[in-house]
Design an enzyme around this catalytic site. Structure first.
Site, PDB file in Angstrom:
ATOM      1  N   HIS A   1      52.359  66.195  44.973  1.00 21.03           N
ATOM      2  CA  HIS A   1      51.205  65.828  45.811  1.00 21.03           C
ATOM      3  C   HIS A   1      51.668  64.930  46.968  1.00 21.03           C
ATOM      4  O   HIS A   1      51.254  65.118  48.108  1.00 21.03           O
ATOM      5  CB  HIS A   1      50.164  65.043  45.001  1.00 21.03           C
ATOM      6  CG  HIS A   1      49.520  65.801  43.886  1.00 21.03           C
ATOM      7  ND1 HIS A   1      49.486  65.329  42.595  1.00 21.03           N
ATOM      8  CD2 HIS A   1      48.875  66.998  43.869  1.00 21.03           C
ATOM      9  CE1 HIS A   1      48.824  66.185  41.822  1.00 21.03           C
ATOM     10  NE2 HIS A   1      48.449  67.218  42.568  1.00 21.03           N
TER      11      HIS A   1
ATOM     12  N   LYS B   1      35.386  68.486  33.358  1.00 21.67           N
ATOM     13  CA  LYS B   1      36.770  68.361  32.894  1.00 21.67           C
ATOM     14  C   LYS B   1      36.909  67.077  32.082  1.00 21.67           C
ATOM     15  O   LYS B   1      36.103  66.173  32.200  1.00 21.67           O
ATOM     16  CB  LYS B   1      37.720  68.309  34.088  1.00 21.67           C
ATOM     17  CG  LYS B   1      38.079  69.683  34.640  1.00 21.67           C
ATOM     18  CD  LYS B   1      39.264  69.565  35.573  1.00 21.67           C
ATOM     19  CE  LYS B   1      39.607  70.888  36.222  1.00 21.67           C
ATOM     20  NZ  LYS B   1      40.680  70.731  37.220  1.00 21.67           N
TER      21      LYS B   1
ATOM     22  N   ARG C   1      52.595  76.373  45.521  1.00 21.11           N
ATOM     23  CA  ARG C   1      53.935  76.181  44.954  1.00 21.11           C
ATOM     24  C   ARG C   1      54.644  77.511  44.770  1.00 21.11           C
ATOM     25  O   ARG C   1      55.827  77.635  45.021  1.00 21.11           O
ATOM     26  CB  ARG C   1      53.823  75.469  43.593  1.00 21.11           C
ATOM     27  CG  ARG C   1      53.351  74.039  43.708  1.00 21.11           C
ATOM     28  CD  ARG C   1      52.893  73.511  42.386  1.00 21.11           C
ATOM     29  NE  ARG C   1      51.703  74.238  41.918  1.00 21.11           N
ATOM     30  CZ  ARG C   1      50.952  73.861  40.906  1.00 21.11           C
ATOM     31  NH1 ARG C   1      51.269  72.795  40.213  1.00 21.11           N
ATOM     32  NH2 ARG C   1      49.898  74.554  40.554  1.00 21.11           N
TER      33      ARG C   1
ATOM     34  N   SER D   1      50.383  68.341  37.335  1.00 21.71           N
ATOM     35  CA  SER D   1      49.914  67.167  36.579  1.00 21.71           C
ATOM     36  C   SER D   1      49.814  67.497  35.092  1.00 21.71           C
ATOM     37  O   SER D   1      50.146  66.665  34.243  1.00 21.71           O
ATOM     38  CB  SER D   1      48.540  66.711  37.084  1.00 21.71           C
ATOM     39  OG  SER D   1      48.613  66.315  38.423  1.00 21.71           O
TER      40      SER D   1
HETATM   41  O1  PNS Z   1      43.534  69.892  41.707  1.00 19.87           O
HETATM   42  P1  PNS Z   1      42.690  71.105  41.552  1.00 19.87           P
HETATM   43  O2  PNS Z   1      41.998  71.094  40.211  1.00 19.87           O
HETATM   44  O3  PNS Z   1      43.464  72.365  41.819  1.00 19.87           O
HETATM   45  O4  PNS Z   1      41.522  71.033  42.691  1.00 19.87           O
HETATM   46  C1  PNS Z   1      40.480  71.950  42.715  1.00 19.87           C
HETATM   47  C2  PNS Z   1      39.416  71.567  43.773  1.00 19.87           C
HETATM   48  C3  PNS Z   1      38.971  70.124  43.602  1.00 19.87           C
HETATM   49  C4  PNS Z   1      39.980  71.759  45.154  1.00 19.87           C
HETATM   50  C5  PNS Z   1      38.207  72.549  43.575  1.00 19.87           C
HETATM   51  O5  PNS Z   1      37.838  72.555  42.243  1.00 19.87           O
HETATM   52  C6  PNS Z   1      36.995  72.188  44.428  1.00 19.87           C
HETATM   53  O6  PNS Z   1      37.033  72.245  45.631  1.00 19.87           O
HETATM   54  N1  PNS Z   1      35.881  71.809  43.764  1.00 19.87           N
HETATM   55  C7  PNS Z   1      34.655  71.428  44.424  1.00 19.87           C
HETATM   56  C8  PNS Z   1      33.524  72.411  44.153  1.00 19.87           C
HETATM   57  C9  PNS Z   1      33.473  73.511  45.190  1.00 19.87           C
HETATM   58  O7  PNS Z   1      33.401  73.278  46.383  1.00 19.87           O
HETATM   59  N2  PNS Z   1      33.474  74.772  44.712  1.00 19.87           N
HETATM   60  C10 PNS Z   1      33.376  75.953  45.540  1.00 19.87           C
HETATM   61  C11 PNS Z   1      34.651  76.277  46.280  1.00 19.87           C
HETATM   62  S1  PNS Z   1      35.610  77.477  45.493  1.00 19.87           S
END
Ligand code: PNS
Length: 171
Positions: free
Chosen positions: A27, A51, A100, A138
């Protein structure tokens, strides 16, 4: 150039969203690359009640603030609800994500296109972390520490200590 809808990269605010449970060197590598390109990077932690994170949102924010303190154009925040609505409220026109390996692609592609469907004016920009971190996540870091392995060099030193403390005490 000024205002949230500035078109040149020098005026662009990018949101770097994620769970950051906890922040890893992968990150950090991405934040470092992002802050060189964009005027301002807001690292934003998703407040996701579904989560079951190891670290509380306050702990994750605190760790991110500590490890990003070296960059004055990087801020740490939290968000809930739709990412694109939050980005828009912050005046950001870019969502920054790391890829990645090809295994990330499907999920990232779906999210980027859904976000574009919701708000076409927001672009997702993908950056590749250094290849040393291309296998890093993570969840793997947590698993390794839980099972007694070393994650030295994969997370900042303070984070490794926090992980050990947390996974030993279980709170
Ligand atoms: O670290 P992660 O778990 O890969 O991050 C995922 C994240 C936070 C980017 C994603 O879950 C997110 O944007 N959640 C917010 C809800 C949202 O906007 N959902 C619709 C878009 S697909």
């Amino acid at each position: 150039m000024s205002g949230p809808m500035a078109t040149g990269a020098e005026g662009v605010t990018a949101i770097y969203p994620g769970s950051f449970d906890p922040v890893t060197n992968g990150h950090l590598d991405l934040i470092e690359r992002g802050q060189r390109i964009f005027k301002r990077v807001i690292v934003s932690v998703l407040l996701n009640q579904e989560k079951d994170p190891l670290f509380t949102i306050e702990e994750r924010i605190e760790m991110l603030r500590t490890v990003t303190a070296q960059w004055n154009n990087v801020e740490v925040d939290r968000f809930e609800g739709l990412l694109v609505n939050y980005a828009s409220a912050k005046g950001a026109v870019v969502v920054l994500r790391g890829v990645r390996a090809v295994t990330d692609f499907d999920y990232e592609f779906q999210m980027a296109l859904m976000n574009r469907h919701l708000r076409p004016e927001i672009e997702t920009v993908f950056l590749m972390p250094a290849e040393d971190y291309s296998y890093l996540s993570s969840s793997l870091v947590k698993e390794v520490v839980k099972l007694g392995g070393s994650v030295r060099g994969l997370v900042p030193p303070g984070i490794e200590r926090n992980l050990k403390r947390k996974l030993k005490s279980g709170n």
